[in-house]
Design a protein around this motif. Sequence first.
Motif, PDB file in Angstrom:
ATOM      1  N   ALA A  87      38.362  44.095  39.601  1.00  0.00           N
ATOM      2  CA  ALA A  87      37.643  43.271  39.648  1.00  0.00           C
ATOM      3  C   ALA A  87      37.959  41.425  40.073  1.00  0.00           C
ATOM      4  CB  ALA A  87      37.641  42.745  38.270  1.00  0.00           C
ATOM      5  N   GLU A  88      37.243  40.355  40.160  1.00  0.00           N
ATOM      6  CA  GLU A  88      37.023  39.411  40.740  1.00  0.00           C
ATOM      7  C   GLU A  88      38.471  39.024  40.561  1.00  0.00           C
ATOM      8  OE1 GLU A  88      35.169  35.579  41.999  1.00  0.00           O
ATOM      9  OE2 GLU A  88      33.857  36.928  40.936  1.00  0.00           O
ATOM     10  N   LYS A  89      39.339  38.171  41.710  1.00  0.00           N
ATOM     11  CA  LYS A  89      40.276  37.471  41.289  1.00  0.00           C
ATOM     12  C   LYS A  89      40.314  36.007  39.738  1.00  0.00           C
ATOM     13  CE  LYS A  89      43.120  38.806  45.495  1.00  0.00           C
ATOM     14  NZ  LYS A  89      43.773  37.736  47.110  1.00  0.00           N
ATOM     15  N   VAL A  90      41.535  35.804  39.389  1.00  0.00           N
ATOM     16  CA  VAL A  90      41.101  34.834  38.337  1.00  0.00           C
ATOM     17  C   VAL A  90      42.094  34.393  38.950  1.00  0.00           C
ATOM     18  CG1 VAL A  90      42.292  34.421  36.479  1.00  0.00           C
ATOM     19  CG2 VAL A  90      41.649  36.199  36.288  1.00  0.00           C
ATOM     20  N   LYS A  91      41.550  32.360  39.523  1.00  0.00           N
ATOM     21  CA  LYS A  91      41.789  31.407  40.365  1.00  0.00           C
ATOM     22  C   LYS A  91      42.620  30.505  39.544  1.00  0.00           C
ATOM     23  CE  LYS A  91      38.601  31.661  43.944  1.00  0.00           C
ATOM     24  NZ  LYS A  91      37.700  30.994  44.737  1.00  0.00           N
ATOM     25  N   VAL A  92      43.762  30.462  39.389  1.00  0.00           N
ATOM     26  CA  VAL A  92      44.820  29.595  38.721  1.00  0.00           C
ATOM     27  C   VAL A  92      44.714  28.210  39.443  1.00  0.00           C
ATOM     28  CG1 VAL A  92      46.799  29.927  37.064  1.00  0.00           C
ATOM     29  CG2 VAL A  92      45.369  31.183  37.427  1.00  0.00           C
ATOM     30  N   VAL A 102      53.131  34.466  36.849  1.00  0.00           N
ATOM     31  CA  VAL A 102      52.282  34.519  37.643  1.00  0.00           C
ATOM     32  C   VAL A 102      52.429  36.037  37.440  1.00  0.00           C
ATOM     33  CG1 VAL A 102      50.784  35.385  40.002  1.00  0.00           C
ATOM     34  CG2 VAL A 102      51.914  32.317  38.914  1.00  0.00           C
ATOM     35  N   ASN A 103      53.199  36.887  38.064  1.00  0.00           N
ATOM     36  CA  ASN A 103      53.438  38.408  37.918  1.00  0.00           C
ATOM     37  C   ASN A 103      52.708  38.959  36.880  1.00  0.00           C
ATOM     38  OD1 ASN A 103      54.059  38.364  40.874  1.00  0.00           O
ATOM     39  ND2 ASN A 103      56.309  38.418  40.285  1.00  0.00           N
ATOM     40  N   TYR A 104      53.943  37.667  35.728  1.00  0.00           N
ATOM     41  CA  TYR A 104      53.509  38.907  34.186  1.00  0.00           C
ATOM     42  C   TYR A 104      52.450  38.901  34.126  1.00  0.00           C
ATOM     43  CZ  TYR A 104      54.241  39.275  28.865  1.00  0.00           C
ATOM     44  OH  TYR A 104      53.441  39.488  27.850  1.00  0.00           O
ATOM     45  N   LEU A 105      51.688  37.656  33.917  1.00  0.00           N
ATOM     46  CA  LEU A 105      50.314  38.122  33.407  1.00  0.00           C
ATOM     47  C   LEU A 105      49.000  38.560  34.189  1.00  0.00           C
ATOM     48  CD1 LEU A 105      49.935  33.464  34.068  1.00  0.00           C
ATOM     49  CD2 LEU A 105      49.646  35.075  31.540  1.00  0.00           C
ATOM     50  N   GLU A 106      49.688  38.334  35.402  1.00  0.00           N
ATOM     51  CA  GLU A 106      48.458  39.674  36.710  1.00  0.00           C
ATOM     52  C   GLU A 106      48.921  40.763  36.149  1.00  0.00           C
ATOM     53  OE1 GLU A 106      48.533  38.452  41.142  1.00  0.00           O
ATOM     54  OE2 GLU A 106      50.131  39.345  40.282  1.00  0.00           O
ATOM     55  N   SER A 117      43.936  40.656  39.557  1.00  0.00           N
ATOM     56  CA  SER A 117      44.823  39.882  40.674  1.00  0.00           C
ATOM     57  C   SER A 117      44.890  38.112  39.908  1.00  0.00           C
ATOM     58  CB  SER A 117      44.756  40.015  41.937  1.00  0.00           C
ATOM     59  OG  SER A 117      45.244  38.946  43.251  1.00  0.00           O
ATOM     60  N   ILE A 118      45.801  37.516  40.814  1.00  0.00           N
ATOM     61  CA  ILE A 118      45.902  36.195  40.381  1.00  0.00           C
ATOM     62  C   ILE A 118      45.910  35.146  41.899  1.00  0.00           C
ATOM     63  CG2 ILE A 118      47.173  34.018  39.685  1.00  0.00           C
ATOM     64  CD1 ILE A 118      47.604  35.260  36.952  1.00  0.00           C
ATOM     65  N   GLU A 119      44.580  34.531  42.068  1.00  0.00           N
ATOM     66  CA  GLU A 119      44.799  34.116  43.649  1.00  0.00           C
ATOM     67  C   GLU A 119      45.226  32.282  42.522  1.00  0.00           C
ATOM     68  OE1 GLU A 119      41.531  31.764  46.342  1.00  0.00           O
ATOM     69  OE2 GLU A 119      41.069  33.714  45.851  1.00  0.00           O
ATOM     70  N   VAL A 120      46.655  32.418  43.035  1.00  0.00           N
ATOM     71  CA  VAL A 120      47.056  30.674  42.742  1.00  0.00           C
ATOM     72  C   VAL A 120      46.463  29.581  44.166  1.00  0.00           C
ATOM     73  CG1 VAL A 120      49.718  29.411  43.071  1.00  0.00           C
ATOM     74  CG2 VAL A 120      49.210  31.875  42.040  1.00  0.00           C
ATOM     75  N   VAL A 121      46.453  28.909  43.905  1.00  0.00           N
ATOM     76  CA  VAL A 121      45.258  27.121  44.235  1.00  0.00           C
ATOM     77  C   VAL A 121      46.205  26.429  44.052  1.00  0.00           C
ATOM     78  CG1 VAL A 121      43.495  26.085  44.821  1.00  0.00           C
ATOM     79  CG2 VAL A 121      43.456  28.678  44.114  1.00  0.00           C
ATOM     80  N   ARG A 122      46.949  25.759  44.614  1.00  0.00           N
ATOM     81  CA  ARG A 122      47.686  24.242  44.254  1.00  0.00           C
ATOM     82  C   ARG A 122      47.601  22.981  45.668  1.00  0.00           C
ATOM     83  NH1 ARG A 122      51.652  21.403  46.233  1.00  0.00           N
ATOM     84  NH2 ARG A 122      53.394  20.317  44.925  1.00  0.00           N
TER      85      ARG A 122
END
Length: 323
Positions: free
Chosen positions: A51-56, A75-79, A85-90
């Motif tokens: 599935a496409e990554k979730v961007k947070v 983040v690890n827990y949410l994944e 997979s979560i892609e973190v954007v800062r």
Amino acid sequence: MIDRRCFLGMLLLSGGAVLSSCSNAAGKDSEAIPLFAERKDGDEAASDGAAEKVKVAFAALVSPQESFYKYQNLVNYLEEKIGRSIEVVRRQTYQEVNDLLGAGEVDFGFICSLSYVMGRDEGTLAGIAAPVIGGSSFYRSYLICRTDSGCNMLEDLQGKTFAFTDPLSYTGRLSMLKLLHDQIGADEGFFREVFYTYSHDSSVHAVHLGIVDAASVDGLVYDELAASQSDLVGNVHVIYKGPAAGMPPVVASALADDGLKSSFQNCLLGMVDDERGRIVLEELGYDRFEVPDDTNYEVIREAVAAVGESAVDESGAVRQMRR
């Protein structure tokens, strides 16, 4: 004379500070700052590719070093819980994160309360969860000074140097502007020079090191630093605490998939009922997450109305807020 809108960049190393050169503002083409270390191939979520990554997106509530330790396990827990997979954007500024949410370029954001109010009233985002800390759904701004500055009340700060956190920060700017408006009838021109640190812990450091005379910061961040790094506040005192407002929430872009929003929200709200979730909450210093109550943020809308909507935009452009 340094431009009062300039950015006071602080890289905190071994208790010291290195100041970056000033710029007009952190723009959209500024380089993104990595929040978390890149994972090795074997560490990818099991469903990655399915599935496409979730961007947070994470706004800079605290400096990158502190953010890494604060949110990595969450983040690890949410994944694991959402199975994607979560892609973190800062981004450096709250405005940049709001722009990403508004354009649907990220699905979720950890943002400040003023950013939430603006985005919600503009219809670009929705609150899905807010932390409860120490049994409270509220936090407040602290006005801090060095103890040797001779400043013990607001009037003592006239002509002094001052650190704001971000143009769109409630505790790091708007609350201070409201205080100036109510008690003195002044704006930020009351200070000799104004700087932006773009993280609350950097503002505390700036006061501690004497780089600025005073600052407006998130009381939760200050209290956490006072408990864990008491040397940082040994020469700093709080001279004013602002009115309570709703906690900085987790939000979803209005363009995010409804099913994903529901899954993400249920995961956050259900952490308190899950053994590993409770461990992560304890690491964050949270009791639990709850559904945001929009009435908790009315004090922010009142502050914006008092100081003027143009005052909460770094460029000075008026942003229309729907009632």
